[in-house]
Design a protein around this motif. Structure first.
Motif, PDB file in Angstrom:
ATOM      1  N   PRO A 131       0.832  -1.208   0.000  1.00 17.29           N
ATOM      2  CA  PRO A 131       0.000   0.000   0.000  1.00 17.29           C
ATOM      3  C   PRO A 131       0.863   1.253   0.000  1.00 17.29           C
ATOM      4  O   PRO A 131       1.876   1.332   0.694  1.00 17.29           O
ATOM      5  N   ILE A 132       0.465   2.242  -0.791  1.00 18.27           N
ATOM      6  CA  ILE A 132       1.197   3.505  -0.848  1.00 18.27           C
ATOM      7  C   ILE A 132       0.493   4.581  -0.035  1.00 18.27           C
ATOM      8  O   ILE A 132       1.095   5.587   0.353  1.00 18.27           O
ATOM      9  N   VAL A 133      -0.797   4.390   0.243  1.00 15.42           N
ATOM     10  CA  VAL A 133      -1.562   5.281   1.117  1.00 15.42           C
ATOM     11  C   VAL A 133      -2.163   4.433   2.229  1.00 15.42           C
ATOM     12  O   VAL A 133      -2.855   3.443   1.950  1.00 15.42           O
ATOM     13  N   VAL A 167      -4.506   1.904   0.284  1.00 14.16           N
ATOM     14  CA  VAL A 167      -4.563   2.004  -1.172  1.00 14.16           C
ATOM     15  C   VAL A 167      -3.312   1.369  -1.776  1.00 14.16           C
ATOM     16  O   VAL A 167      -2.202   1.863  -1.558  1.00 14.16           O
ATOM     17  N   PRO A 168      -3.437   0.277  -2.519  1.00 16.69           N
ATOM     18  CA  PRO A 168      -2.281  -0.361  -3.142  1.00 16.69           C
ATOM     19  C   PRO A 168      -1.639   0.518  -4.209  1.00 16.69           C
ATOM     20  O   PRO A 168      -2.318   1.279  -4.898  1.00 16.69           O
ATOM     21  N   ASP A 228     -21.197   5.199 -11.478  1.00 17.77           N
ATOM     22  CA  ASP A 228     -20.668   4.632 -12.722  1.00 17.77           C
ATOM     23  C   ASP A 228     -19.204   5.016 -12.906  1.00 17.77           C
ATOM     24  O   ASP A 228     -18.428   4.257 -13.502  1.00 17.77           O
ATOM     25  N   GLU A 229     -18.804   6.163 -12.378  1.00 15.55           N
ATOM     26  CA  GLU A 229     -17.405   6.582 -12.470  1.00 15.55           C
ATOM     27  C   GLU A 229     -16.503   5.630 -11.695  1.00 15.55           C
ATOM     28  O   GLU A 229     -15.459   5.204 -12.184  1.00 15.55           O
ATOM     29  N   ALA A 230     -16.915   5.297 -10.484  1.00 17.13           N
ATOM     30  CA  ALA A 230     -16.147   4.346  -9.682  1.00 17.13           C
ATOM     31  C   ALA A 230     -16.135   2.976 -10.347  1.00 17.13           C
ATOM     32  O   ALA A 230     -15.106   2.282 -10.361  1.00 17.13           O
ATOM     33  N   ASP A 231     -17.266   2.585 -10.920  1.00 17.42           N
ATOM     34  CA  ASP A 231     -17.358   1.280 -11.576  1.00 17.42           C
ATOM     35  C   ASP A 231     -16.411   1.211 -12.778  1.00 17.42           C
ATOM     36  O   ASP A 231     -15.794   0.178 -13.056  1.00 17.42           O
ATOM     37  N   GLN A 232     -16.283   2.322 -13.498  1.00 12.63           N
ATOM     38  CA  GLN A 232     -15.437   2.366 -14.689  1.00 12.63           C
ATOM     39  C   GLN A 232     -13.948   2.402 -14.349  1.00 12.63           C
ATOM     40  O   GLN A 232     -13.132   1.792 -15.030  1.00 12.63           O
ATOM     41  N   LEU A 233     -13.587   3.124 -13.289  1.00  9.22           N
ATOM     42  CA  LEU A 233     -12.184   3.439 -13.050  1.00  9.22           C
ATOM     43  C   LEU A 233     -11.520   2.673 -11.919  1.00  9.22           C
ATOM     44  O   LEU A 233     -10.318   2.411 -11.962  1.00  9.22           O
ATOM     45  N   ALA A 234     -12.270   2.352 -10.873  1.00  7.01           N
ATOM     46  CA  ALA A 234     -11.648   1.889  -9.631  1.00  7.01           C
ATOM     47  C   ALA A 234     -11.306   0.406  -9.665  1.00  7.01           C
ATOM     48  O   ALA A 234     -12.125  -0.430 -10.055  1.00  7.01           O
ATOM     49  N   HIS A 235     -10.073   0.086  -9.228  1.00  5.37           N
ATOM     50  CA  HIS A 235      -9.716  -1.303  -8.961  1.00  5.37           C
ATOM     51  C   HIS A 235     -10.345  -1.749  -7.640  1.00  5.37           C
ATOM     52  O   HIS A 235     -10.768  -2.892  -7.496  1.00  5.37           O
ATOM     53  N   ASP A 236     -10.348  -0.836  -6.685  1.00  5.29           N
ATOM     54  CA  ASP A 236     -10.924  -1.098  -5.370  1.00  5.29           C
ATOM     55  C   ASP A 236     -11.808   0.067  -4.959  1.00  5.29           C
ATOM     56  O   ASP A 236     -11.581   1.204  -5.397  1.00  5.29           O
ATOM     57  N   ILE A 237     -12.781  -0.216  -4.109  1.00  2.00           N
ATOM     58  CA  ILE A 237     -13.708   0.809  -3.636  1.00  2.00           C
ATOM     59  C   ILE A 237     -13.766   0.765  -2.118  1.00  2.00           C
ATOM     60  O   ILE A 237     -13.786  -0.316  -1.514  1.00  2.00           O
ATOM     61  N   ALA A 238     -13.775   1.949  -1.501  1.00  2.25           N
ATOM     62  CA  ALA A 238     -14.019   2.070  -0.070  1.00  2.25           C
ATOM     63  C   ALA A 238     -15.292   2.894   0.102  1.00  2.25           C
ATOM     64  O   ALA A 238     -15.374   4.019  -0.396  1.00  2.25           O
TER      65      ALA A 238
END
Length: 328
Positions: A18-20, A42-43, A211-221
């Protein structure tokens, strides 16, 4: 009081290096408790989407991680450095684009970038070279010498984003970067984010657009009331509430009978989604279409259409933030 443990559905695919990292962050503003024990990891080299209702604490968390505010308790590290004790080291490794474009409308696009580069202690020559490099890469060279006051909203947001990239940050914080943009402009920002991640930048993205998170995120919090209540990939979070069954009835008058049959199948009350239409979640259950049709026919119901589908991220978000029993 210790914060509740987040509902974790992560498979572990991205959790190394993780970097964050944030652990037990608390922050209050008078009587308002913005953060109440927020934990986050956050990896490196991924996009982490941070979702939450208005007032959930997303922006407060970003401000602390970006060294713009100190936590009341807890600690956080970015790129290996403490955000309070080593704030200067953190700032040298991050970029930040907030909810509103921070560029100067009276300057040209090129002028803005050169100004920010000089403020970042680049030489005049390096500032000019870096400005042109970013304008070319992100498709703004054609408007480089136009005054920003004449830019569209999407162009301004793109310019604001690339000003945060002048020093090639290891971590980029994007706080609701596409708010108010039209679909085409949002897509351009998404493409820019994907390019950055492909080059190795880690992105922490807060957004209210599911939809933005669905399109872009590898992980979600998922953040609610100042803490992370669930983490996982979009698919993992969707799997927590199971497939969705949608049925359209030939005769809307059979709605009550259909609801009874669906409750018997799913073990939970269905919802009316339109005239003669019902939907119900099927958590952890698997059905064949013949099973569903047979159960409906048993109570005298004829279905005009039956669909089994994965839930949307919107449905997951509403379930997680409305039904706290999922996060206990």
């Amino acid at each position: 009081m210790a914060a509740e443990t987040a509902y974790k559905v992560h498979s572990g695919g991205f959790m190394s290096d993780p970097i964050v990292v944030a652990e037990g962050l608390y922050k209050s503003f008078g009587e308002t408790r913005a953060l109440q024990g927020l934990d986050l990891s956050v990896p490196r080299g991924t996009v982490c989407g941070v979702l939450g209702p208005n007032g959930a604490g997303k922006t407060t968390a970003v401000r602390i991680l970006a060294t713009l505010s100190d936590p009341d308790a807890g600690h956080a590290r970015v790129a290996g450095y403490d955000v309070v004790r080593e704030a200067g080291e953190v700032r040298a490794r991050i970029g930040l684009a907030g909810q509103h474009a921070a560029v100067d409308e009276k300057l040209t696009g090129r002028g803005n970038l050169r100004m920010f580069a000089r403020l970042s202690h680049l030489s005049r020559r390096d500032a000019c070279r870096r400005a042109d490099e970013l304008l070319e890469r992100f498709g703004l060279m054609g408007a480089a010498d136009r005054q920003v006051a004449g830019y569209s909203g999407g162009m301004r947001r793109r310019l604001d984003l690339i000003t945060s990239l002048i020093l090639r940050p290891e971590v980029l914080f994007l706080d609701e970067p596409t708010t108010g943009l039209d679909p085409r402009s949002r897509g351009e920002i998404w493409d820019s984010v994907r390019e950055l991640v492909a080059d190795g930048t880690t992105v922490l993205l807060t957004t209210q657009y599911l939809d933005e998170a669905d399109q872009l995120a590898h992980d979600i919090a998922v953040v609610d009331h100042g803490r992370v209540i669930a983490t996982g990939t979009p698919d993992e979070l969707k799997a927590t509430i199971g497939d969705r069954l949608d049925i359209e009835l030939e005769d809307p008058a059979t709605l009550d009978s259909a609801a009874t049959a669906l409750k018997a199948l799913a073990g939970t009350d269905p919802t009316v989604t339109g005239a003669g239409r019902l939907g119900v979640a099927l958590p952890g259950r698997s059905f064949r279409f013949t099973d569903i049709v047979r159960e409906l026919e048993r109570v005298g119901v004829v279905a005009a259409d039956v669909q089994l589908r994965r839930p949307t991220l919107d449905e997951v978000f509403l379930r997680l933030t409305d039904q706290k029993e999922l996060v206990r």
